[in-house]
Design a protein around this motif. Structure first.
Motif, PDB file in Angstrom:
ATOM      1  N   GLY A   1       0.816  -1.211   0.000  1.00  0.00           N
ATOM      2  CA  GLY A   1       0.000   0.000   0.000  1.00  0.00           C
ATOM      3  C   GLY A   1       0.848   1.258   0.000  1.00  0.00           C
ATOM      4  O   GLY A   1       2.075   1.205   0.128  1.00  0.00           O
ATOM      5  N   ASP A   2       0.172   2.387  -0.136  1.00  0.00           N
ATOM      6  CA  ASP A   2       0.844   3.693  -0.171  1.00  0.00           C
ATOM      7  C   ASP A   2       1.967   3.699  -1.209  1.00  0.00           C
ATOM      8  O   ASP A   2       3.062   4.220  -0.962  1.00  0.00           O
ATOM      9  N   VAL A   3       1.688   3.100  -2.365  1.00  0.00           N
ATOM     10  CA  VAL A   3       2.727   2.947  -3.382  1.00  0.00           C
ATOM     11  C   VAL A   3       3.050   4.284  -4.041  1.00  0.00           C
ATOM     12  O   VAL A   3       2.163   5.048  -4.419  1.00  0.00           O
ATOM     13  N   ASN A   4       4.329   4.545  -4.150  1.00  0.00           N
ATOM     14  CA  ASN A   4       4.856   5.689  -4.876  1.00  0.00           C
ATOM     15  C   ASN A   4       5.413   5.143  -6.186  1.00  0.00           C
ATOM     16  O   ASN A   4       6.406   4.410  -6.183  1.00  0.00           O
ATOM     17  N   TRP A   5       4.746   5.456  -7.308  1.00  0.00           N
ATOM     18  CA  TRP A   5       5.169   4.941  -8.611  1.00  0.00           C
ATOM     19  C   TRP A   5       6.225   5.837  -9.224  1.00  0.00           C
ATOM     20  O   TRP A   5       6.061   7.042  -9.304  1.00  0.00           O
ATOM     21  N   LEU A   6       7.317   5.233  -9.681  1.00  0.00           N
ATOM     22  CA  LEU A   6       8.355   5.937 -10.406  1.00  0.00           C
ATOM     23  C   LEU A   6       8.167   5.742 -11.905  1.00  0.00           C
ATOM     24  O   LEU A   6       8.810   6.391 -12.706  1.00  0.00           O
TER      25      LEU A   6
ATOM     26  N   TYR B   1       9.870  -4.138  -9.306  1.00  0.00           N
ATOM     27  CA  TYR B   1      10.817  -3.954 -10.403  1.00  0.00           C
ATOM     28  C   TYR B   1      10.214  -4.430 -11.716  1.00  0.00           C
ATOM     29  O   TYR B   1       9.479  -5.423 -11.755  1.00  0.00           O
ATOM     30  N   ARG B   2      10.561  -3.709 -12.773  1.00  0.00           N
ATOM     31  CA  ARG B   2      10.365  -4.171 -14.148  1.00  0.00           C
ATOM     32  C   ARG B   2      11.768  -4.347 -14.701  1.00  0.00           C
ATOM     33  O   ARG B   2      12.464  -3.354 -14.937  1.00  0.00           O
ATOM     34  N   GLY B   3      12.178  -5.590 -14.836  1.00  0.00           N
ATOM     35  CA  GLY B   3      13.566  -5.837 -15.207  1.00  0.00           C
ATOM     36  C   GLY B   3      14.470  -5.314 -14.113  1.00  0.00           C
ATOM     37  O   GLY B   3      14.253  -5.582 -12.933  1.00  0.00           O
ATOM     38  N   ASP B   4      15.448  -4.511 -14.476  1.00  0.00           N
ATOM     39  CA  ASP B   4      16.375  -3.938 -13.491  1.00  0.00           C
ATOM     40  C   ASP B   4      15.908  -2.579 -12.974  1.00  0.00           C
ATOM     41  O   ASP B   4      16.545  -2.000 -12.093  1.00  0.00           O
ATOM     42  N   ALA B   5      14.822  -2.061 -13.522  1.00  0.00           N
ATOM     43  CA  ALA B   5      14.356  -0.720 -13.149  1.00  0.00           C
ATOM     44  C   ALA B   5      13.296  -0.776 -12.053  1.00  0.00           C
ATOM     45  O   ALA B   5      12.403  -1.619 -12.082  1.00  0.00           O
ATOM     46  N   VAL B   6      13.407   0.124 -11.096  1.00  0.00           N
ATOM     47  CA  VAL B   6      12.411   0.231 -10.029  1.00  0.00           C
ATOM     48  C   VAL B   6      11.150   0.871 -10.618  1.00  0.00           C
ATOM     49  O   VAL B   6      11.194   1.947 -11.193  1.00  0.00           O
ATOM     50  N   ALA B   7      10.018   0.166 -10.465  1.00  0.00           N
ATOM     51  CA  ALA B   7       8.737   0.696 -10.936  1.00  0.00           C
ATOM     52  C   ALA B   7       8.042   1.488  -9.843  1.00  0.00           C
ATOM     53  O   ALA B   7       7.325   2.450 -10.108  1.00  0.00           O
ATOM     54  N   GLY B   8       8.244   1.091  -8.587  1.00  0.00           N
ATOM     55  CA  GLY B   8       7.617   1.779  -7.471  1.00  0.00           C
ATOM     56  C   GLY B   8       7.851   1.033  -6.178  1.00  0.00           C
ATOM     57  O   GLY B   8       8.429  -0.046  -6.169  1.00  0.00           O
ATOM     58  N   GLY B   9       7.392   1.617  -5.111  1.00  0.00           N
ATOM     59  CA  GLY B   9       7.560   0.973  -3.808  1.00  0.00           C
ATOM     60  C   GLY B   9       6.585   1.519  -2.803  1.00  0.00           C
ATOM     61  O   GLY B   9       6.023   2.615  -2.985  1.00  0.00           O
ATOM     62  N   GLY B  10       6.354   0.737  -1.764  1.00  0.00           N
ATOM     63  CA  GLY B  10       5.436   1.155  -0.717  1.00  0.00           C
ATOM     64  C   GLY B  10       5.623   0.318   0.524  1.00  0.00           C
ATOM     65  O   GLY B  10       6.698  -0.257   0.756  1.00  0.00           O
ATOM     66  N   ARG B  11       4.552   0.221   1.300  1.00  0.00           N
ATOM     67  CA  ARG B  11       4.584  -0.471   2.593  1.00  0.00           C
ATOM     68  C   ARG B  11       3.756  -1.737   2.504  1.00  0.00           C
ATOM     69  O   ARG B  11       2.615  -1.722   2.032  1.00  0.00           O
ATOM     70  N   ILE B  12       4.325  -2.859   2.944  1.00  0.00           N
ATOM     71  CA  ILE B  12       3.597  -4.117   2.938  1.00  0.00           C
ATOM     72  C   ILE B  12       2.452  -4.043   3.950  1.00  0.00           C
ATOM     73  O   ILE B  12       2.647  -3.610   5.091  1.00  0.00           O
ATOM     74  N   LEU B  13       1.278  -4.438   3.494  1.00  0.00           N
ATOM     75  CA  LEU B  13       0.078  -4.400   4.348  1.00  0.00           C
ATOM     76  C   LEU B  13      -0.145  -5.737   5.033  1.00  0.00           C
ATOM     77  O   LEU B  13       0.265  -6.760   4.587  1.00  0.00           O
TER      78      LEU B  13
END
Length: 75
Positions: free
Chosen positions: A5-10, A63-75
């Motif tokens: 949750g609270d995902v910040n998409w890059l 991750y998509r391949g080696d690139a960070v797609a986003g991240g957040g907090r595990i619910l």
């Protein structure tokens, strides 16, 4: 299954059925997963294999391949 949750998409958010990798612990290897759903800042994933010690509050990085797609907090 794991929810983040609270995902910040890059990058653009994934779509259901998309294959990604997810890292659920610092210094742990990313695990392949399939996106089940993405809504209201929460992504739900089905992991390809069981992962030990997944706990609410930890960071989850997608991750998509080696690139960070986003991240957040595990619910």
């Amino acid at each position: 299954d794991v929810a983040i949750g609270d995902v910040n998409w890059l990058d653009s958010p994934p779509v259901p059925g998309e294959r990604v990798a997810v890292q659920v612990r610092h210094r742990a290897a990313a695990v392949p997963a399939t996106v089940k759903s993405v809504d209201d800042g929460t992504v739900r994933l089905t992991l390809d294999r069981p992962v030990r010690a997944v706990a609410p509050g930890q960071s989850g990085v997608l991750y998509r391949g080696d690139a960070v797609a986003g991240g957040g907090r595990i619910l």
